[in-house]
Design an enzyme around this catalytic site. Sequence first.
Site, PDB file in Angstrom:
ATOM      1  CG  PHE A 163      -1.842  -1.189   1.226  1.00 49.01           C
ATOM      2  CD1 PHE A 163      -3.003  -1.195   0.480  1.00 49.01           C
ATOM      3  CD2 PHE A 163      -1.506  -2.331   1.948  1.00 49.01           C
ATOM      4  CE1 PHE A 163      -3.820  -2.303   0.454  1.00 49.01           C
ATOM      5  CE2 PHE A 163      -2.323  -3.444   1.929  1.00 49.01           C
ATOM      6  CZ  PHE A 163      -3.485  -3.436   1.185  1.00 49.01           C
ATOM      7  CG  ASP A 164       2.104   5.083  -2.709  1.00 51.55           C
ATOM      8  OD1 ASP A 164       3.079   5.303  -1.965  1.00 51.55           O
ATOM      9  OD2 ASP A 164       1.729   5.860  -3.586  1.00 51.55           O
ATOM     10  CE  LYS A 165       0.605   9.553  -2.055  1.00 54.29           C
ATOM     11  NZ  LYS A 165      -0.029   8.898  -3.180  1.00 54.29           N
ATOM     12  CB  THR A 205      -3.712   3.585   0.583  1.00 54.90           C
ATOM     13  OG1 THR A 205      -2.582   4.237   0.045  1.00 54.90           O
ATOM     14  CG2 THR A 205      -4.425   2.819  -0.497  1.00 54.90           C
ATOM     15  CE  LYS A 245       6.068   5.702  -0.566  1.00 57.12           C
ATOM     16  NZ  LYS A 245       4.922   6.570  -0.815  1.00 57.12           N
TER      17      LYS A 245
END
Lengths: 76, 619
Positions: free
Chosen positions: B310-312, B315, B490
């Site tokens: 999961f990015d950030k 989210t 990332k």
Amino acid sequence: MAKATIQLEGLACPSCLQKIEGATKSLNGVVKESVKVLFNAAKVKLDFDQSVVTIGEIEAAITKVGYVVKKSQVKE
Amino acid sequence: MQQLILRNKNKIAAASGLLIAVGFASHLLFGQEQVSVVALIIASILGIAPIAIQAYQALRVKVVSIDVLVTIAVGGAFIIKNFEESAIVTFLFLFGAYLEQRTLNKTRSAIKELTEMAPQSAVRLTEDGESEEIDIDDVDVGDLLLVKTGAQVPVDGTVREGSGYINEASITGESVAVGKEIGSKVFAGTILDNGTITIVADRVGEDTTFAKIIELVEEAQDSKSEAERFIDRFAKYYTPLVLLLSAIVWLISRNIELAITILVLGCPGALVIGVPVSNVAGIGNGARHGVLLKGSEVIHDFSRTDVMVFDKTGTLTIGSPTVAATHYYGGDDAMVKSAILSVERQSDHPLARAIVNHLGELALATVDETDVIKGGGIAARVDGKSIIIGNAALIAERGITISDEAASHIRALEEEGNSLVLVALEGVLVALFGIRDQIRSGVEHDLRRLKRLGVKRLILLSGDNQGTVDQVARHLGLTEAHGHMLPEEKAHFVKGLQQEGHIVAFVGDGVNDSPSLALAQVGIAMGSGTDVAIETSEVVLMNSDFSRLPHALGLAKATARNMKQNIVIAVGVVLFLLSMVFFSPWMNMSIGMLVHEGSILVVILNGMRLLRYRPRKLT
């Protein structure tokens, strides 16, 4: 060079794809690599040279192998 | 003539079926051999006509289609005067084609419903205030269009006048009314539930979001995976090969019966149709539920996902931080609060906003000499007193003493994953705020469902501080969480996972196109139908609804499974039939055709199950 999207009546057999591909690719002025037959959407997308072949001739070629053209859109 | 016959294929099938019934009845019940033979001959000729025409059309463009095989087989049966076989085989072939057409249309229904939602006309306002109804194709960018209650928004545009509530189900898959006012963006295909608005056309025709979604779905349904392309190539040579095999068998055995039986049994029917059918039904189901899966290759990769990144933090969280804890040191709270509010309300920083929301309405003081310290906070004078609002680093830098009590509060809040805001008035620490983002509702439940679906590692990569990230991870039961991550880091991390042999799905918001989204095998954009999101990722969740994620994964898995089942059925049937022809005395053309048509229907019906797919609820 123009882009055509041709809507056909529903396609049922996968050999339809080959037939329509064969019929359109054999026309002069149709860019062979651009021919794409969408089986499920029953659409044919292709690029063609309007000075060599008309959309009417392309439609006729498809009709000749046994498929009904509902409508077609040409974008220059 | 040809067209006439082809168009009446279904009627011909019915007539030939009736004649076969007459033929058998006169033979079995009345012993009328003559009548029976005549009926069967007519049935055969009627039945073979459309098939032979199709075969001829195919041969003209150098394609050996199934029609060619069947036509030759029926011709052979005629030669050996087996009219019973020729009649039944043609009938079954036509009737099967009819059923295929019917059922195939069902599997495509989901997409069809979508395309039928496309707007057809618009109401244009002319310069003198008149309104005229025009065809959708005649709308130009910049036109002023009127949309009334209950009508569809014809193109993508911006509201110029009026306000109303719009149902955006066609774009987001979510039928919730969204309020629109002057300046709001509206999308083609959505429906104005109430109110009247005038819009300016921004994007028309194929450029609208709705048209792009449809195009994408249509292309996705026909996109082919490596395996399918192989089957296609195989099928192209397969039919001529069957023809050759049957010719060889005939030359060696001189047995026409056997040769033509092989022709019929060798038809590749279910093999060619099985996988596309699963694909169409699966993608159709997704499109109806706000999940866009871009083709069968994507479905294949997605179904094998074992790591989800999961990015950030955003989210998983609502994305609007709120004040979770406060401590005031020293008296006179009201004055302190008013001073803080007066300064913070000038800032756009999310933490400042959280504090403003927390404090609510208070009397304001005069603020001057405001100085924003980048990456630290804000310094100012309030009613002549110096005030510093910022993070711990800034407070320490300004030489402000932190009491033991405050220090222990700071430690505790940090451990809970709060971002800290400290306030010093005239050089003395007076307040401490712990601010935290809230987890989106249902996320915890959805993550558990993802795990249940076979995702082994759930990883959060975030630019936030490690404390915040850890807190979210602990709360949600994530496998790993890494803070302080830059976009390159990332991407590097994703690459590392792939080198370990994992199939990585990367979930981002699709707005800032991070390299990871492109790098991961499956990039999942939780966009709200933005163009960028639609184009850059493999899977699009049409609204930012996290709960679509388990549906998407479950659907991908079900579709991949369905494809495999269909391949097994198709290959199994052909192998079974071909082996039977050599080892079993009762195998003939009619039974072969029956089994073939049956297997085609079975794979189509199996594919149709996907239309009803719903993710299983956790118990």
